[in-house]
Design a protein around this motif. Sequence first.
Motif, PDB file in Angstrom:
ATOM      1  N   PRO A   5     -51.682  31.266  40.719  1.00 38.08           N
ATOM      2  CA  PRO A   5     -51.092  30.159  41.464  1.00 38.08           C
ATOM      3  C   PRO A   5     -50.967  28.890  40.628  1.00 38.08           C
ATOM      4  CG  PRO A   5     -53.389  30.485  42.106  1.00 38.08           C
ATOM      5  CD  PRO A   5     -53.054  31.583  41.150  1.00 38.08           C
ATOM      6  N   ALA A   6     -49.891  28.141  40.854  1.00 32.26           N
ATOM      7  CA  ALA A   6     -49.720  26.834  40.198  1.00 32.26           C
ATOM      8  C   ALA A   6     -50.520  25.831  41.025  1.00 32.26           C
ATOM      9  CB  ALA A   6     -48.236  26.474  40.153  1.00 32.26           C
ATOM     10  N   ASN A   7     -51.792  25.624  40.655  1.00 33.21           N
ATOM     11  CA  ASN A   7     -52.686  24.854  41.535  1.00 33.21           C
ATOM     12  C   ASN A   7     -53.040  23.465  40.995  1.00 33.21           C
ATOM     13  OD1 ASN A   7     -54.483  25.356  39.519  1.00 33.21           O
ATOM     14  ND2 ASN A   7     -55.774  26.772  40.683  1.00 33.21           N
ATOM     15  N   GLU A   8     -52.222  22.967  40.063  1.00 30.50           N
ATOM     16  CA  GLU A   8     -52.549  21.680  39.433  1.00 30.50           C
ATOM     17  C   GLU A   8     -52.668  20.561  40.469  1.00 30.50           C
ATOM     18  OE1 GLU A   8     -49.963  20.525  36.134  1.00 30.50           O
ATOM     19  OE2 GLU A   8     -50.475  18.434  36.582  1.00 30.50           O
ATOM     20  N   LEU A   9     -51.681  20.507  41.398  1.00 32.21           N
ATOM     21  CA  LEU A   9     -51.722  19.441  42.416  1.00 32.21           C
ATOM     22  C   LEU A   9     -52.974  19.581  43.281  1.00 32.21           C
ATOM     23  CD1 LEU A   9     -48.045  19.159  43.708  1.00 32.21           C
ATOM     24  CD2 LEU A   9     -49.365  17.423  42.482  1.00 32.21           C
ATOM     25  N   ALA A  10     -53.282  20.816  43.672  1.00 35.36           N
ATOM     26  CA  ALA A  10     -54.442  21.045  44.543  1.00 35.36           C
ATOM     27  C   ALA A  10     -55.742  20.667  43.836  1.00 35.36           C
ATOM     28  CB  ALA A  10     -54.477  22.512  44.975  1.00 35.36           C
ATOM     29  N   ALA A  40     -51.743  23.815  53.116  1.00 38.30           N
ATOM     30  CA  ALA A  40     -51.382  24.540  51.892  1.00 38.30           C
ATOM     31  C   ALA A  40     -50.775  25.884  52.274  1.00 38.30           C
ATOM     32  CB  ALA A  40     -52.625  24.746  51.029  1.00 38.30           C
ATOM     33  N   LEU A  41     -49.696  26.255  51.598  1.00 38.88           N
ATOM     34  CA  LEU A  41     -49.118  27.570  51.834  1.00 38.88           C
ATOM     35  C   LEU A  41     -48.490  28.078  50.543  1.00 38.88           C
ATOM     36  CD1 LEU A  41     -45.776  27.405  53.879  1.00 38.88           C
ATOM     37  CD2 LEU A  41     -46.665  25.536  52.542  1.00 38.88           C
ATOM     38  N   GLY A  42     -48.046  29.317  50.570  1.00 45.89           N
ATOM     39  CA  GLY A  42     -47.464  29.916  49.377  1.00 45.89           C
ATOM     40  C   GLY A  42     -48.548  30.463  48.452  1.00 45.89           C
ATOM     41  N   ASP A  43     -48.164  30.671  47.202  1.00 44.89           N
ATOM     42  CA  ASP A  43     -49.090  31.291  46.246  1.00 44.89           C
ATOM     43  C   ASP A  43     -50.407  30.536  46.129  1.00 44.89           C
ATOM     44  OD1 ASP A  43     -47.095  33.115  45.712  1.00 44.89           O
ATOM     45  OD2 ASP A  43     -46.999  32.700  43.557  1.00 44.89           O
ATOM     46  N   VAL A  44     -50.349  29.222  46.306  1.00 48.50           N
ATOM     47  CA  VAL A  44     -51.536  28.411  46.036  1.00 48.50           C
ATOM     48  C   VAL A  44     -52.601  28.497  47.142  1.00 48.50           C
ATOM     49  CG1 VAL A  44     -50.938  26.167  47.108  1.00 48.50           C
ATOM     50  CG2 VAL A  44     -52.085  26.214  44.897  1.00 48.50           C
ATOM     51  N   LEU A  50     -50.433  38.309  50.566  1.00 49.41           N
ATOM     52  CA  LEU A  50     -50.228  38.466  49.122  1.00 49.41           C
ATOM     53  C   LEU A  50     -49.411  37.283  48.603  1.00 49.41           C
ATOM     54  CD1 LEU A  50     -49.267  42.246  49.178  1.00 49.41           C
ATOM     55  CD2 LEU A  50     -51.481  41.238  48.550  1.00 49.41           C
ATOM     56  N   MET A  51     -49.346  37.147  47.277  1.00 52.23           N
ATOM     57  CA  MET A  51     -48.585  36.043  46.677  1.00 52.23           C
ATOM     58  C   MET A  51     -47.125  36.463  46.556  1.00 52.23           C
ATOM     59  SD  MET A  51     -51.510  35.063  43.898  1.00 52.23           S
ATOM     60  CE  MET A  51     -50.565  33.972  42.916  1.00 52.23           C
ATOM     61  N   THR A  52     -46.373  36.313  47.646  1.00 49.45           N
ATOM     62  CA  THR A  52     -44.961  36.727  47.660  1.00 49.45           C
ATOM     63  C   THR A  52     -44.118  35.745  48.474  1.00 49.45           C
ATOM     64  OG1 THR A  52     -45.233  38.042  49.663  1.00 49.45           O
ATOM     65  CG2 THR A  52     -45.518  39.211  47.560  1.00 49.45           C
ATOM     66  N   ILE A  53     -42.807  35.824  48.241  1.00 47.04           N
ATOM     67  CA  ILE A  53     -41.840  35.092  49.069  1.00 47.04           C
ATOM     68  C   ILE A  53     -41.937  35.611  50.508  1.00 47.04           C
ATOM     69  CG2 ILE A  53     -39.383  34.667  49.465  1.00 47.04           C
ATOM     70  CD1 ILE A  53     -40.129  33.372  46.913  1.00 47.04           C
ATOM     71  N   VAL A  54     -42.138  36.920  50.613  1.00 44.09           N
ATOM     72  CA  VAL A  54     -42.254  37.546  51.932  1.00 44.09           C
ATOM     73  C   VAL A  54     -43.348  36.841  52.751  1.00 44.09           C
ATOM     74  CG1 VAL A  54     -43.000  39.681  53.071  1.00 44.09           C
ATOM     75  CG2 VAL A  54     -41.358  39.771  51.194  1.00 44.09           C
ATOM     76  N   ALA A  55     -44.462  36.525  52.095  1.00 47.86           N
ATOM     77  CA  ALA A  55     -45.549  35.823  52.790  1.00 47.86           C
ATOM     78  C   ALA A  55     -45.090  34.435  53.235  1.00 47.86           C
ATOM     79  CB  ALA A  55     -46.763  35.706  51.871  1.00 47.86           C
ATOM     80  N   ILE A  56     -44.353  33.767  52.345  1.00 51.10           N
ATOM     81  CA  ILE A  56     -43.919  32.394  52.653  1.00 51.10           C
ATOM     82  C   ILE A  56     -42.920  32.383  53.814  1.00 51.10           C
ATOM     83  CG2 ILE A  56     -42.785  30.341  51.694  1.00 51.10           C
ATOM     84  CD1 ILE A  56     -43.940  31.269  48.931  1.00 51.10           C
ATOM     85  N   THR A  57     -42.128  33.456  53.941  1.00 52.40           N
ATOM     86  CA  THR A  57     -41.173  33.503  55.063  1.00 52.40           C
ATOM     87  C   THR A  57     -41.911  33.621  56.404  1.00 52.40           C
ATOM     88  OG1 THR A  57     -40.916  35.909  54.998  1.00 52.40           O
ATOM     89  CG2 THR A  57     -39.333  34.610  53.704  1.00 52.40           C
ATOM     90  N   ILE A 120     -30.823  47.230  53.065  1.00 54.79           N
ATOM     91  CA  ILE A 120     -31.571  45.995  53.346  1.00 54.79           C
ATOM     92  C   ILE A 120     -31.506  45.025  52.154  1.00 54.79           C
ATOM     93  CG2 ILE A 120     -33.847  45.035  53.932  1.00 54.79           C
ATOM     94  CD1 ILE A 120     -34.525  47.815  55.167  1.00 54.79           C
ATOM     95  N   LYS A 121     -31.683  45.543  50.927  1.00 56.96           N
ATOM     96  CA  LYS A 121     -31.786  44.633  49.778  1.00 56.96           C
ATOM     97  C   LYS A 121     -30.951  45.026  48.564  1.00 56.96           C
ATOM     98  CE  LYS A 121     -35.216  42.302  46.834  1.00 56.96           C
ATOM     99  NZ  LYS A 121     -36.631  42.118  46.515  1.00 56.96           N
ATOM    100  N   GLY A 122     -30.944  46.317  48.219  1.00 58.28           N
ATOM    101  CA  GLY A 122     -30.372  46.755  46.942  1.00 58.28           C
ATOM    102  C   GLY A 122     -28.921  46.370  46.746  1.00 58.28           C
TER     103      GLY A 122
END
Length: 137
Positions: A5-10, A40-44, A50-57, A120-122
């Motif tokens: 995670p890019a956690n510099e701000l945190a 806080a949300l997302g990878d951080v 899990l650390m995914t866009i899917v999680a953020i959605t 769905i995606k391909g």
Amino acid sequence: MGASPANELARGLLGVEFDPIGRVRVDPWLRPAGRTDVFALGDVAATGDLMTIVAITRQAPWLAKTIKAIVAGRRVESLARYAPWPSPPILVPLGPKRGASVLPLTKSGPTVGGFLTSLIKGKTLFIPRYRKEFGIK
Ligand SMILES: Cc1cc2nc3c(=O)[nH]c(=O)nc-3n(C[C@H](O)[C@H](O)[C@H](O)COP(=O)(O)OP(=O)(O)OC[C@H]3O[C@@H](n4cnc5c(N)ncnc54)[C@H](O)[C@@H]3O)c2cc1C
């Protein structure tokens, strides 16, 4: 594998705690431990996802709804807690026609093959969808 995670701000926030891979430990309303004024949300964030866009959605609409309720005068603790994906979708296209996916219809699947993964995606890699979302013609 190996994402970090890019956690510099945190790391600049007083009182914030981290899990062993550097994600901010959060309470059930995605607030870092010891902070009532930050989400806080997302990878951080160690949300249970899990650390995914899917999680953020899943996290972002929950947080938008939560913030609207807070602005309307509700106490955070009276609101629904964030619940991570019980079984996140995993879409792995191999080119436009092949691949495999796990769909979040039951706790462990089902797993589907090239036809549905392509549909769905391909085939489009979500590009038309995001162009539309960002207002790009
Ligand atoms: C190769 C690869 C493939 C992936 N494929 C998929 C996939 O197919 N599906 C999927 O769901 N997920 C995928 N992921 C995961 C997905 O990319 C991440 O989960 C997602 O990008 C996390 O978004 P985020 O906004 O939480 O964090 P980030 O994308 O890490 O964004 C953090 C942002 O904060 C900025 N930042 C950091 N420090 C500071 C600072 N001090 N001041 C200001 N800004 C700062 C960074 O520059 C960055 O822009 C993939 C990841 C990788 C690496």
